[in-house]
Design an enzyme around this catalytic site. Sequence first.
Site, PDB file in Angstrom:
ATOM      1  N   GLU A  49       0.841  -1.206   0.000  1.00 35.83           N
ATOM      2  CA  GLU A  49       0.000   0.000   0.000  1.00 35.83           C
ATOM      3  C   GLU A  49       0.878   1.259   0.000  1.00 35.83           C
ATOM      4  O   GLU A  49       0.570   2.230  -0.678  1.00 35.83           O
ATOM      5  CB  GLU A  49      -0.930  -0.015   1.218  1.00 35.83           C
ATOM      6  CG  GLU A  49      -2.007  -1.085   1.071  1.00 35.83           C
ATOM      7  CD  GLU A  49      -2.931  -1.143   2.277  1.00 35.83           C
ATOM      8  OE1 GLU A  49      -2.432  -1.462   3.375  1.00 35.83           O
ATOM      9  OE2 GLU A  49      -4.123  -0.875   2.123  1.00 35.83           O
ATOM     10  N   GLU A  61      -4.336  -9.276   3.098  1.00 34.63           N
ATOM     11  CA  GLU A  61      -5.039  -8.981   4.353  1.00 34.63           C
ATOM     12  C   GLU A  61      -6.199  -9.941   4.647  1.00 34.63           C
ATOM     13  O   GLU A  61      -6.442 -10.281   5.804  1.00 34.63           O
ATOM     14  CB  GLU A  61      -5.566  -7.535   4.348  1.00 34.63           C
ATOM     15  CG  GLU A  61      -4.494  -6.491   4.616  1.00 34.63           C
ATOM     16  CD  GLU A  61      -3.760  -6.024   3.370  1.00 34.63           C
ATOM     17  OE1 GLU A  61      -3.845  -6.719   2.331  1.00 34.63           O
ATOM     18  OE2 GLU A  61      -3.095  -4.971   3.430  1.00 34.63           O
TER      19      GLU A  61
HETATM   20  C1  3H9 Z   1      -1.514  -5.379   6.783  1.00 36.02           C
HETATM   21  O1  3H9 Z   1      -0.498  -5.008   6.290  1.00 36.02           O
HETATM   22  C2  3H9 Z   1      -2.743  -4.545   6.927  1.00 36.02           C
HETATM   23  C3  3H9 Z   1      -2.634  -3.224   6.258  1.00 36.02           C
HETATM   24  O2  3H9 Z   1      -3.488  -3.147   5.141  1.00 36.02           O
HETATM   25  C4  3H9 Z   1      -3.067  -2.210   7.280  1.00 36.02           C
HETATM   26  C5  3H9 Z   1      -2.551  -0.891   6.987  1.00 36.02           C
HETATM   27  C6  3H9 Z   1      -2.868   0.131   8.054  1.00 36.02           C
HETATM   28  N1  3H9 Z   1       3.968  -8.467  11.630  1.00 36.02           N
HETATM   29  O3  3H9 Z   1       7.255 -15.758   8.139  1.00 36.02           O
HETATM   30  P1  3H9 Z   1       8.623 -15.720   8.690  1.00 36.02           P
HETATM   31  C7  3H9 Z   1       7.603 -12.088  11.857  1.00 36.02           C
HETATM   32  S1  3H9 Z   1      -1.659  -6.935   7.404  1.00 36.02           S
HETATM   33  C8  3H9 Z   1       4.677  -8.882  12.678  1.00 36.02           C
HETATM   34  O4  3H9 Z   1       9.076 -16.862   9.520  1.00 36.02           O
HETATM   35  P2  3H9 Z   1       9.750 -15.921   6.048  1.00 36.02           P
HETATM   36  C9  3H9 Z   1       7.276 -13.542  12.081  1.00 36.02           C
HETATM   37  O5  3H9 Z   1       6.367 -13.704  13.146  1.00 36.02           O
HETATM   38  C10 3H9 Z   1      -0.087  -7.698   7.074  1.00 36.02           C
HETATM   39  N2  3H9 Z   1       5.597  -9.870  12.593  1.00 36.02           N
HETATM   40  O6  3H9 Z   1       9.719 -15.428   7.560  1.00 36.02           O
HETATM   41  C11 3H9 Z   1       8.627 -14.116  12.362  1.00 36.02           C
HETATM   42  O7  3H9 Z   1       8.941 -13.816  13.703  1.00 36.02           O
HETATM   43  P3  3H9 Z   1       9.757 -14.866  14.592  1.00 36.02           P
HETATM   44  C12 3H9 Z   1       0.019  -8.147   5.670  1.00 36.02           C
HETATM   45  C13 3H9 Z   1       5.785 -10.437  11.400  1.00 36.02           C
HETATM   46  O8  3H9 Z   1      11.029 -15.424   5.516  1.00 36.02           O
HETATM   47  C14 3H9 Z   1       9.557 -13.288  11.475  1.00 36.02           C
HETATM   48  O9  3H9 Z   1       8.844 -12.095  11.171  1.00 36.02           O
HETATM   49  N3  3H9 Z   1       1.252  -8.879   5.503  1.00 36.02           N
HETATM   50  C15 3H9 Z   1       5.067 -10.056  10.280  1.00 36.02           C
HETATM   51  O10 3H9 Z   1       9.420 -17.358   5.958  1.00 36.02           O
HETATM   52  C16 3H9 Z   1       9.920 -13.984  10.181  1.00 36.02           C
HETATM   53  O11 3H9 Z   1       8.714 -14.372   9.527  1.00 36.02           O
HETATM   54  C17 3H9 Z   1       1.310 -10.223   5.636  1.00 36.02           C
HETATM   55  O12 3H9 Z   1       0.334 -10.871   5.886  1.00 36.02           O
HETATM   56  C18 3H9 Z   1       4.111  -9.020  10.416  1.00 36.02           C
HETATM   57  N4  3H9 Z   1       3.398  -8.564   9.374  1.00 36.02           N
HETATM   58  O13 3H9 Z   1       8.551 -15.135   5.351  1.00 36.02           O
HETATM   59  C19 3H9 Z   1       2.652 -10.833   5.444  1.00 36.02           C
HETATM   60  N5  3H9 Z   1       5.456 -10.816   9.224  1.00 36.02           N
HETATM   61  O14 3H9 Z   1      11.106 -14.968  13.941  1.00 36.02           O
HETATM   62  C20 3H9 Z   1       3.019 -11.680   6.627  1.00 36.02           C
HETATM   63  C21 3H9 Z   1       6.408 -11.632   9.685  1.00 36.02           C
HETATM   64  O15 3H9 Z   1       9.760 -14.221  15.943  1.00 36.02           O
HETATM   65  N6  3H9 Z   1       4.384 -12.208   6.555  1.00 36.02           N
HETATM   66  N7  3H9 Z   1       6.616 -11.430  10.993  1.00 36.02           N
HETATM   67  O16 3H9 Z   1       8.961 -16.135  14.510  1.00 36.02           O
HETATM   68  C22 3H9 Z   1       4.753 -13.172   5.700  1.00 36.02           C
HETATM   69  O17 3H9 Z   1       4.001 -13.623   4.873  1.00 36.02           O
HETATM   70  C23 3H9 Z   1       6.142 -13.717   5.845  1.00 36.02           C
HETATM   71  O18 3H9 Z   1       6.600 -13.377   7.119  1.00 36.02           O
HETATM   72  C24 3H9 Z   1       7.151 -13.250   4.785  1.00 36.02           C
HETATM   73  C25 3H9 Z   1       8.572 -13.764   5.187  1.00 36.02           C
HETATM   74  C26 3H9 Z   1       6.790 -13.788   3.412  1.00 36.02           C
HETATM   75  C27 3H9 Z   1       7.200 -11.756   4.729  1.00 36.02           C
END
Ligand code: 3H9
Length: 691
Positions: A111, A131
């Site tokens: 975004e 989301e």
């Molecule tokens: C959003 O954006 C809403 C908006 O529209 C609102 C705007 C106002 N937050 O997955 P991994 C942590 S909603 C906090 O193992 P990978 C995760 O817990 C969001 N923490 O790595 C982990 O911590 P730990 C939309 C997060 O390399 C560490 O990072 N976005 C978040 O396999 C590593 O993560 C998504 O839904 C987060 N957003 O994959 C994307 N993301 O080491 C969500 C990750 O302590 N994230 N962590 O266990 C992902 O899909 C994957 O993390 C990503 C990396 C592909 C990025």
Amino acid sequence: MPEPSEQFGPIRVQRSGGIATVVIDNPPVNASSWDVRRGLLTAIEQMSADPSVSGIVLIGAGKTFIAGADIKEFDGPLRDPQMPAVIAAVEACAKPVVAAIHGAALGAGYELALGCDARIVAADAIVGLPEVMLGIIPGAGGTQRLPRLVGLSAAIDLITAGRRVKANEAVALGMVDAMSTGDLHADAVQLARSVQGRKRRLSELDVPAESDADIAAAADRAIGRAKGAAAIVEAITAIQKAATLPFAQALAEERATFQRLRQSTEAAAKRYLFFAERDAFRVPGIEHARARAVTSVGVVGAGTMGAGIAICFLDAGLPVTLIERDRNALDAGLARIRSTYQRMVDTGRIDSATMAQRLARVTPSTDLAALAGADLVVEAVFEDIAVKQTVFRELDRVLKPGAILGSNTSYLDLDVLAREISRPGDVIGLHFFAPANVMRLLEVVRGAQTAPDVLATALAVAKAIRKLPVVARVCEGFIGNRIYSAYRTQCEFMLEEGALPADVDAAITSFGFAMGPFAVTDLSGLDIAWRTRQRLALIRDPKARYSDVLDKLCEAGRLGRKAGKGWYSYPEGGRRGVPDDAVRAIVEDASRRRGITRVQMTPGQIQARALAAIVNEATLLLAEAIAARPSDVDLVLVNGYGFPSQHGGPLFWASRQPRAEIEAGLNALAASVGHGFRRGDVGKVLDQFKT
Ligand code: 3H9
């Protein structure tokens, strides 16, 4: 000589030749936490006001751009400045702002990029608005700016599926403007210079014209996928406003919907599952264990499960030696693998060159000696302890030292298998779920002697083949099948007490399961449960309540859908089961034989009893340390047994119900089970959810 950098919390600004590079540095994934938003806003406002700056590049430090909003902040009120204010500042800035994207630009990350004047990606980038997977809609303009770039129907498809789009496709779809030739930062600086002085605010663009029919078709597709998920329905409404409302009004309405959904139980459940999935990889006691290298795999047994398991490894680029006892069985297994890939080609999921590459990685053999070089072997032979013991003994003879012996057993005692061989520490359970190449869940069963590095290897392999591993200790059925068995048993008792299969299935599906227990058993075949019952007959407490309805159905040849009849009948081989009077007669006869007066049950009563059975068994498993934490149990039920994810799993669900209702369900369950009922300390487990 680069000029010194300025720091605003996790945001660093580096100026060079009139271009300010704003670096977001918030490991591990540059989530847009409060201090990131605050730093970004300050940096952008300062660069905006600085006459020496002619353009701005936003880029992520480390391996990614911005993976999204910081989901950990979503449980409480969000602190200002919020992401829409940051994006408003980007748009208000008179200088061009370029998003330089590598790694993930998801949710709020994408975004923010949409708020910029141009977007350039590295080849490894993924972009998207996932989301809805978290039970919310985009909350910083995603539903308004994306349609202006790609059109309404494409935006509906992308947002409601939560699709993560790879760089090439993102360029083709117009989600981003350009692909970097190699040096992302240099290319982004170049882009910022080339658009100098020109702003291209997506908020000022019109939504491309499209036929109403196309838009309606995209909305219908999305509704078809929604399965009751509020976020998907709300996302469609929000996206459509891009064409009907002024930008500012639609943006405000999007934000209001985002805030409302963010605070819903469904969104809390999805967030809980998100972190539960990551926690599942953290297994106490193996922190210092180093995974063994796995570069070649063997699969013994090329039936439905074996073929599916082989595909998982082939898809991940690993060579697989596939073993069957004779040429015919081997050919049939290879044909299964080939036809799965052919379907993927036919549906456009892979191209035929990829299919050929994956098939070329299979070495078929009828000789176990062909496994001599394998690092990991998974047996997927018939679910019978004697058969599996024989395979294990033979594997022990041929495998190299250090090779790992995995068993795909779904019920049997792994320790009995391990005792058979000279290297019990190398044995581990790898319980894939059918269809193995589709289902994400992998129960990793840790035997009494499984070595820590073998467990660490299993988790690493699971990650490599994109599975979700949940570690269980040994017991009959491990986590999933043991809970499922308690649940199914209770559902069968309810039949004897007054319900019919269709009543139970309807109550369960109305809770959100895709299928009820009886429809599921018809699909998988009643004979599987029948065999398990026969195996356990000798050790069953003769005083314990036992419903023999399923046995009676099997004796009557009602083995499920494959027989054209089971709990339901399937006229002319159809897929839809219809209630059958013959089943009703068998059920009513069972009530009579047990002297039970049949009493009609409401859907609410059925749900309460079925869920009490699940929650109680889960609690017992935790007390026995078969499962390490409540969230592991929830992951298994959601990812392997169709428990509706919007409820977060049985224990998360129970933690959100009035305690008195849970107690009432447990009391009804206890009365139904009667002799030998073991009641878990459910309250103690649910207390763990209090924060
Ligand atoms: C959003 O954006 C809403 C908006 O529209 C609102 C705007 C106002 N937050 O997955 P991994 C942590 S909603 C906090 O193992 P990978 C995760 O817990 C969001 N923490 O790595 C982990 O911590 P730990 C939309 C997060 O390399 C560490 O990072 N976005 C978040 O396999 C590593 O993560 C998504 O839904 C987060 N957003 O994959 C994307 N993301 O080491 C969500 C990750 O302590 N994230 N962590 O266990 C992902 O899909 C994957 O993390 C990503 C990396 C592909 C990025």
